[in-house]
Design a protein around this motif. Structure first.
Motif, PDB file in Angstrom:
ATOM      1  N   CYS A   1       0.840  -1.193   0.000  1.00  0.00           N
ATOM      2  CA  CYS A   1       0.000   0.000   0.000  1.00  0.00           C
ATOM      3  C   CYS A   1       0.880   1.251   0.000  1.00  0.00           C
ATOM      4  CB  CYS A   1      -0.922  -0.004   1.217  1.00  0.00           C
ATOM      5  SG  CYS A   1      -1.893  -1.527   1.371  1.00  0.00           S
TER       6      CYS A   1
ATOM      7  N   SER B   1       0.300   4.362   1.177  1.00  0.00           N
ATOM      8  CA  SER B   1       0.184   5.378   2.218  1.00  0.00           C
ATOM      9  C   SER B   1       1.024   4.976   3.421  1.00  0.00           C
ATOM     10  CB  SER B   1      -1.280   5.525   2.641  1.00  0.00           C
ATOM     11  OG  SER B   1      -1.414   6.434   3.702  1.00  0.00           O
TER      12      SER B   1
ATOM     13  N   CYS C   1      -5.274  -2.358   2.760  1.00  0.00           N
ATOM     14  CA  CYS C   1      -5.765  -1.113   2.175  1.00  0.00           C
ATOM     15  C   CYS C   1      -6.709  -1.476   1.041  1.00  0.00           C
ATOM     16  CB  CYS C   1      -4.607  -0.246   1.666  1.00  0.00           C
ATOM     17  SG  CYS C   1      -3.610  -1.051   0.378  1.00  0.00           S
TER      18      CYS C   1
ATOM     19  N   THR D   1       0.397   7.787  -8.383  1.00  0.00           N
ATOM     20  CA  THR D   1      -0.955   7.583  -7.854  1.00  0.00           C
ATOM     21  C   THR D   1      -2.029   7.860  -8.890  1.00  0.00           C
ATOM     22  OG1 THR D   1      -0.965   9.868  -7.029  1.00  0.00           O
ATOM     23  CG2 THR D   1      -0.248   8.146  -5.505  1.00  0.00           C
TER      24      THR D   1
ATOM     25  N   GLU E   1      -5.267   1.894  -3.402  1.00  0.00           N
ATOM     26  CA  GLU E   1      -4.094   2.330  -2.650  1.00  0.00           C
ATOM     27  C   GLU E   1      -2.887   1.431  -2.897  1.00  0.00           C
ATOM     28  OE1 GLU E   1      -5.263   4.297   1.437  1.00  0.00           O
ATOM     29  OE2 GLU E   1      -6.466   2.490   1.160  1.00  0.00           O
TER      30      GLU E   1
ATOM     31  N   ASP F   1       0.779  -1.898   4.944  1.00  0.00           N
ATOM     32  CA  ASP F   1       0.545  -0.469   4.756  1.00  0.00           C
ATOM     33  C   ASP F   1       1.395   0.288   5.777  1.00  0.00           C
ATOM     34  OD1 ASP F   1      -2.491   1.598   4.574  1.00  0.00           O
ATOM     35  OD2 ASP F   1      -0.486   1.847   3.750  1.00  0.00           O
TER      36      ASP F   1
END
Length: 1433
Positions: free
Chosen positions: A1058, A1060, A1122, A1084, A1126, A1098
């Motif tokens: 992921c 983030s 996620c 992204t 993502e 993540d």
């Protein structure tokens, strides 16, 4: 602030303040801006307005103008008549304000006269952009947020005490944001710092601006408040129902838009929208939404905005709204509503137990509405018209099972939500798994029902599903936005997804507000520019929409009014290309490092420079801060770092030193300059030192920047305190090693001519005392080298004191953290005891009382290390650790007894579960490790004894034996027990054979066996293991080498990572680990990835000290960490197309390799094609084909053509089948074969060769060319002699055949008609043979079916191990005609070289059994703990 609206009519309103200059009135105003606080500066002299020349016009001058007008602070000084040229006199040539004056008349200035007489023109008119007196900050845009006013020095929040709605209305009107729809307090958008405006505003609501509202000082100068006041403005603030000219509870819907009542179109008006209107008006609930002209009262102003209410909102402005592409609406097609509030009957409850009759076309208009609290929404699809279907019932949102889910069901959902037609009915939790109840299953809608819950189903709440089967939809009104660019993240061609297709957006008449809304929506900053100078874009696509006019109240492009959707809304040359502020990049060039050099900015795909005119330390401070390079040391001009090239983006830059980006400083204007590259600006920042040549930025050779180049520092008199200063300055923890003598690279003799004498407390190396070396030459034996680490200090704590037993604690970045016991091993404990001088570890009891700060990193020590920081460490995916589960150690150093020697000749009793914790530890010098597996948790098993590393024989080797090894190493459970030297043959002794572990032993050498050192094996039988904690990393892409979807192999399954909050440090570590350069970017803007897979981890946050991804802290391992959107897609600096296995161009020799053999000239034959390695089927494989392979690789004549995967089965594609060579071809590519990728084989039929010699180096030949002038290889080898004999025999046969042909010629003339027919038949047969076989299709058409979860994994073989099953059982092999071979067609491999790449798959056969399909990306470099990338093939 919008600077692009040059002549906006709304900017004509001005504020006039009278002052006296030389006894005369002087008035100041700003003209032709978007509002009263921006525009061209004009002063009034002798009754006439005139302008000011922008000569030396500065931010200080502009600040005085803003203060005089009550417009806050100056934020911009656009010049060169940015707001248009004036018309009257030019009154002032210059002003010289200090910035603290209250009026322009207080500043020094030129004489007041008309300077047009001195040849000055209005092209130099000065402009000002002021912040204004009030703003809304911290919200979704400029029309919502925390109320702040400008004190003249700073923005100050306004107290929510006694803050009223009329005050909010004045603010919304002043900002051009419609009307206030919400006033909040208590909870501010950010933490209040207690500093608030010392007055209360008492507006009545009719004032033109907040600053003219009455004010009341707060008692004692302190306002009573619970937080900052917050305001939300909206253009959709008032609604009414009109019948016969009066407003009541039924009639035509009208909304007040910017002071005008407009009727919405009925095309997308839903009963949910009507319900919100009725509730907002206090009219009960909606009964129906009739359409037709009988209720129409309005004029021609029909609103085409589409509201997407769920029905639960209290106000219409709370609903999502789209206006982009709204269709033209006929005059009679306006929305109407009949509410229950004007009727006496009580609405019946909806019958939830009965569905609508099959075939019923019940609509929301035709039947009275029943009282139903259920609501419908789509979740996690990126908008209101796509996502997972969820229904609210009894206070809980639940989902629908995908059993029987189809387009008819989806049509009901899309219509019910006003989202148009259904495009796709998704299943298998395509938009992620929901939670809560599953309300419906086995749905069977006709497509005409009014509500999805009225369709026939199994029954409300009845199902046999799990949330991995949640249903979803994509409706035709689903919209998505992206920028398309090869190399830019926040710049590119603007595209919108509409009606199932990506198409471009037209740029006319796109204004600054529209561009700002787009950039903000894409997360690319708050502003941008429209580029109209680019060449025409290649290819064709829809031009979906034109005429976009966003307003300040719009928070996304979807809310902006525009022309209707149209496939060809404009010409290709009018397609919009946008560069957002977030796409600009800054770098320092030709300074020898990242913190010194010529300043360059990337915009619109071009790197450009800054002109050095007025360049000073304030400007340099902004650059250094923006680059993270500390303080500015110098601001050199006149191209001190060499002249740049390309555009000059900025000139006359005048930063205050506090700006976040250099392009936000006042300047001449973007792209406007009067310089050439001989005046390019540069900076030298305090990033004075670096560590180079190590595993990362935190280890390596010490180098300092001389101003021209990086220079190594001598190891003579280099001290540990100096190293500590360097590590601290670089953010790399503490120094754990200082080395000399052996530099990371050969020293060139050039060293820094000073010695640093740091004390260890200095903030930077730059500030340490220095001593010049005698005679300017430093005594040295090499360059100083430093290794920094965050794992520098360890202690054992018991009863608050540090000793030789107790809880293990480490100093992590200055904070003592207890370690989790989950993966703590006796080998780790031994290293700690040795580190502390406490002897050896006796036991590692669990359950010690720990602190709240538990560190989840796992150490993989072999036990021989001297310090804990030398052990491999993994932190990625570390599980949460319970408070009492902290690691503890009891060392021998605090006890008097002598540890007994371990009895090496007695194994633990069968069934014994003896553990490291339950029995005293004996003195044993044996150590265990795994080698050549790409990490500490996979590889060949090796044991150290008597100073020699030896192996284990694979006789009787199974998972029980492997479990002991994995547990002993702290590597989790065993996934695979490999044999046959799967990880390569070891060397040295073979310590164990015929091992028979129960799986519960504490050490592998305590298992029953033949006896220590007794065996009947060779190293080709060496045993290996793959443990569950084995990790591997790869990028998945069809056509890119160092870019793609990031995947990690964990727990036996490949899954995604992921993104983030993945930052630049994390991306750089990943790229470096994969051998793809030192930097990269996170993309992204790519679309959702197809297929399903685990999303393993993540919240990855790497530090500069981490040398691999495995060392980075993150969230715990989780199957769905996620959502699909993502998943991380990374592009590294080393990105390149997969045209070759090495850097293109490459030769045919580089596209051929041997794997799995005992030398580089024997093994399984593998060829590179379409971006991946694949194998060759052994059908027709003979010594002739082997001869070509051996000669092509420079390995001498062929000894054997090996078949039946004798060197182990490969993985990935089987690229070639039915290869037929003559034996003299210079390349395998010249031989005849089936088309690329078409075979009826499995990897158990992989072909191999055994060549006679060692590989030699041959001159390179460009791909696609053949060299035939050299002697034929192997002509006098055994195959060559046989060929000569056969050739002679064939020659004699040919002479006989020619004689026979002459005799038969007359007979053939008599049979001419028969010959014609025969020729035609032969022609047809040849035509059939050169046509690719039917039923296979192109490789592009192949579909791989990845496993959807990891529960189905039965066994995880590792590369080269023959799997139980290989390939797809459902794959249909191509039909073969008897007696027909591909060689008869005359078709060679060159015939089909341009066949497209196979499709991307979802699994890797060598790592996961039981999965079908060709992954298409098997030849990917994997990297594990601290190792170089390794390739499993």
């Amino acid at each position: 602030m919008a600077l692009g609206r040059h002549l906006a009519l709304q900017g004509l309103c001005v504020l006039l303040l009278g002052t006296m200059v030389g006894g005369q009135d002087l008035e100041v105003r700003l003209k032709d801006g978007a509002h009263r606080c921006e525009g061209r500066v004009e002063v009034k002299h002798q009754g006439e307005w005139g302008t000011v020349v922008d000569f030396n016009w500065s931010l200080k001058d502009a600040s005085v103008v803003c203060r005089q007008l009550g417009c806050g602070t100056a934020v911009g000084i656009p010049n060169e008549a940015y707001f248009g040229p004036g018309l009257g006199p030019i009154w002032l040539l210059y002003t010289s304000c200090k910035g603290v004056e209250s009026a322009v008349s207080d500043c020094k200035h030129s004489n007041i006269k008309d300077y047009r007489n001195d040849s000055y023109t209005h092209k130099w008119d000065a402009g000002v952009v002021c912040s204004g007196f009030v703003r809304l900050a911290g919200g979704d845009g400029p029309c919502s947020g925390r109320v702040e006013v400008h004190s003249g020095e700073a923005w100050t929040p306004v107290s929510d005490g006694n803050f009223t709605l009329p005050t909010a209305q004045v603010i919304c009107a002043e900002l051009g944001c419609g009307k206030a729809v919400s006033v909040l307090g208590h909870v501010s958008f950010r933490e209040s710092d207690g500093w608030v405006w010392a007055e209360e505003f008492r507006c009545e609501g009719q004032e033109p601006e907040l600053r003219v509202c009455p004010r009341v000082p707060c008692p004692g100068g302190t306002c009573h408040h619970r937080g900052a006041a917050q305001v939300v403005c909206s253009a959709y603030s008032e609604v009414r129902l009109m019948t016969n000219g009066s407003s009541q509870c039924e009639g035509q819907v009208e909304i007040n838009i910017s002071g005008r009542w407009r009727a919405p179109c009925a095309s997308h008006w839903s009963l949910a929208n009507a319900n919100v209107v009725c509730r907002q008006l206090g009219c009960g609930v909606a009964i129906s939404t009739p359409r037709g002209p009988h209720l129409v009262e309005g004029g021609d102003q029909i609103l085409t905005s589409v509201f997407h209410c769920s029905g639960a909102e209290f106000f219409l402005w709370s609903c999502p709204v789209t206006a982009l592409g709204g269709p033209d609406c006929s005059h009679g097609n306006t929305a109407s509503v009949i509410c229950s509030g004007n009727q006496t009957q009580v609405l019946p409850q909806c019958n939830h137990s009965m569905s609508e009759p099959a075939g019923s076309a019940a609509s929301v208009e035709s039947a009275p509405y029943c009282s139903d609290s259920r609501q419908l929404r789509l979740v996690d699809g990126g908008g209101p018209c796509a996502g997972r279907v969820e229904i609210l019932e009894q206070g809980s949102w639940g989902t629908i099972c995908d059993d029987g889910w189809d387009l008819d069901d989806a049509r009901v959902v899309c219509r019910q939500l006003g989202c148009g037609e259904a495009f796709n009915a998704t299943g298998s939790a395509h938009f992620g798994a929901g939670s809560g109840p599953i309300w419906l299953d086995d749905l069977n809608c006709t497509g005409k029902e009014s509500h999805v819950w009225r369709c026939p189903s199994r029954g409300w709440g009845r199902h046999d599903c799990r949330h991995k089967q949640d249903a979803g939809v994509i409706c035709s009104e689903f919209l998505a936005l992206r920028m398309v660019s090869e190399d830019q993240q926040c710049a590119g061609w603007l595209e919108v997804f509409y009606n199932g297709t990506w198409g471009s957006v037209c740029r006319n008449p796109m204004e600054d507000i529209t561009v700002s809304v787009i950039c903000r929506q894409l997360g690319c900053g708050d502003s941008g520019t429209l580029n109209s100078s680019l060449a025409l874009r290649e290819g064709s696509r829809p031009q979906w929409v034109d005429g976009i006019h966003c307003q300040k109240t719009d928070t996304s492009l979807w809310q902006c009014p525009s022309d209707p959707w149209n496939y060809t809304s404009c010409s290709p040359e009018e397609e919009a290309y946008i560069s957002c502020e977030g796409s600009r990049q800054l770098r320092l060039v030709d300074g020898g490092g990242p913190c010194a050099g010529r300043v360059e900015i990337l915009d619109q795909g071009s790197w450009g420079t800054i002109c050095g005119y007025s360049w000073d330390l304030d400007d340099a401070r902004v650059v250094c801060r923006q680059q993270g390079c500390g303080e500015a040391l110098d601001a050199p001009v006149s191209s001190s770092f060499g002249a740049g090239s390309g555009p000059i983006w900025l000139d006359n830059v005048k930063c205050t030193g506090k700006e976040s980006h250099v392009w936000r400083c006042p300047s001449q204007g973007w792209g406007k300059h009067y310089c050439d590259h001989s005046e390019d600006a540069g900076v030298i920042c305090s990033g004075f030192v670096r560590l180079a040549g190590g595993d990362g930025p935190c280890s390596g050779r010490v180098e300092v920047h001389s101003g021209e180049a990086w220079t190594p520092v001598s190891d003579g008199n280099f001290t540990l305190p100096t190293a500590q200063v360097i590590c601290a300055e670089l953010g790399c923890g503490k120094a754990v090693s200082v080395l000399g003598h052996v530099p990371f690279r050969e020293s060139d003799g050039r060293v820094w001519a000073e010695e640093f004498r740091c004390e260890g407390e200095e903030p930077k190396l730059w500030f340490c005392p220095r001593v010049p070396c005698p005679g300017g030459t430093c005594h040295h034996s090499g360059a100083a080298q430093v290794v920094c680490s965050v794992y520098t200090e360890v202690r054992l704590m018991k009863n608050g004191t540090s000793q030789c037993e107790g809880r293990v604690e480490m100093n992590i970045s200055g904070q003592w953290r207890a370690l989790c016991a989950s993966h703590w091993s006796l080998a780790n404990a031994n290293v700690v005891c040795r580190h502390l001088g406490c002897g050896v570890a006796i036991s590692t009891p669990n359950g010690a009382k720990g602190s709240d700060q538990l560190w989840k990193a796992r150490f993989h020590c072999s036990g021989a290390e001297s310090f804990l920081w030398q052990c491999p460490v993994t932190a990625l995916g570390g599980p949460d650790c319970s408070h009492g589960n902290t690691a503890s150690v009891i060392c021998s150093g605090n006890q008097t007894q002598v540890l007994p020697r371990c009895n090496r000749f007695v194994s633990e009793p069968t069934g014994s579960a003896s553990s490291e914790e339950s029995a005293p530890y004996c003195s044993d010098s044996r150590q265990l490790r795994l080698v050549d597996g790409g990490g500490p948790c996979a590889g060949r098993v090796e044991i150290l004894d008597q100073g020699s590393w030896g192996t284990i024989c694979d006789d009787g080797w199974d998972l029980d034996d492997a479990r002991v090894v994995c547990r002993q190493l702290g590597c989790g459970d065993a996934l695979n027990a490999t044999g046959s030297a799967h990880f390569g043959a070891g060397s040295g002794p073979i310590w164990l054979d015929d091992l028979n572990c129960t799986g519960k032993e504490s050490h592998v050498w305590r298992c029953p066996s033949r006896g220590w050192g007794r065996h009947d094996c060779r190293h080709k039988e060496d045993a290996g293991v793959v443990c569950s904690e084995f990790l591997a990393l790869r990028m998945v892409s069809e056509d890119q080498q160092c870019a793609g979807w990031l995947e990690v192999f964990y727990n036996g399954t490949w899954g995604s990572l992921c993104h983030s909050p993945m930052d630049e440090v994390t991306v750089s570590i990943i790229c470096r680990q994969l051998g793809c350069g030192d930097s990269g970017s996170l993309n992204t803007s790519v679309g959702l990835r197809e297929g399903s897979r685990p999303r393993w981890v993540d919240l990855i946050q790497c530090r500069k000290t981490d040398t691999s991804l495995w060392q980075c802290p993150s969230g715990p391992w989780k199957y769905s960490s996620c959502s699909l959107k993502e998943e991380a897609y990374i592009s590294c600096a080393g990105r390149r197309p997969k045209s070759c296995p090495v850097a293109a161009p490459c030769t045919d020799r580089e596209k051929l390799r041997l794997r799995g053999g005992d030398s580089e000239c024997s093994g399984r034959v593998e060829v590179w094609h379409s971006g991946s390695w694949g194998t060759v089927c052994d059908d027709s494989w003979s010594l002739a084909e082997a001869e070509v392979v051996c000669q092509q690789l420079g390995c001498g004549p062929a000894l054997e053509a090996v078949r039946a995967a004798a060197f182990g089965p490969g993985n990935g594609s089987i690229w070639l089948d039915e290869v037929r060579c003559g034996g003299r071809e210079s390349s395998l590519w010249d031989c005849a074969a089936e088309p690329w990728g078409q075979s009826d084989c499995k990897h158990e039929e992989d072909a191999g060769v055994r060549c006679s010699g060692v590989r030699t180096t041959l001159p390179a030949t460009k791909a696609g060319t053949r060299t035939t002038s050299h002697p034929l290889p192997g002509i006098f080898s055994l195959p060559g002699v046989l060929c000569l004999i056969l050739g002679a025999v064939l020659f004699l046969v040919l002479i006989i055949l020619v004689t026979q042909v002459l005799r038969w010629r007359a007979e053939r003339r008599a049979l001419s008609s028969y010959e014609d027919a025969l020729a035609e038949a032969v022609y047809e047969e040849l035509n059939y043979l050169v046509t690719p076989k039917e039923g296979l299709g192109s490789p592009d058409q192949r579909t791989d079916v990845p496993a959807e979860n990891y529960d189905d994994v039965e066994e995880v073989p590792v590369p080269g191990t023959p799997p139980a099953s290989q390939g797809s059982e459902e794959e249909v092999p191509p039909e073969k005609e008897d007696g027909v071979r591909s060689s008869q067609t005359g078709c060679s491999l060159n015939f089909s070289r341009e066949v497209a790449d196979p499709g991307e798959g979802g699994g890797s056969p060598w790592l996961l059994q039981g999965q079908t399909g060709d992954p298409g990306y098997d030849d990917v470099e994997f990297s594990a703990l601290g190792t170089s990338p390794v390739s499993f093939s």
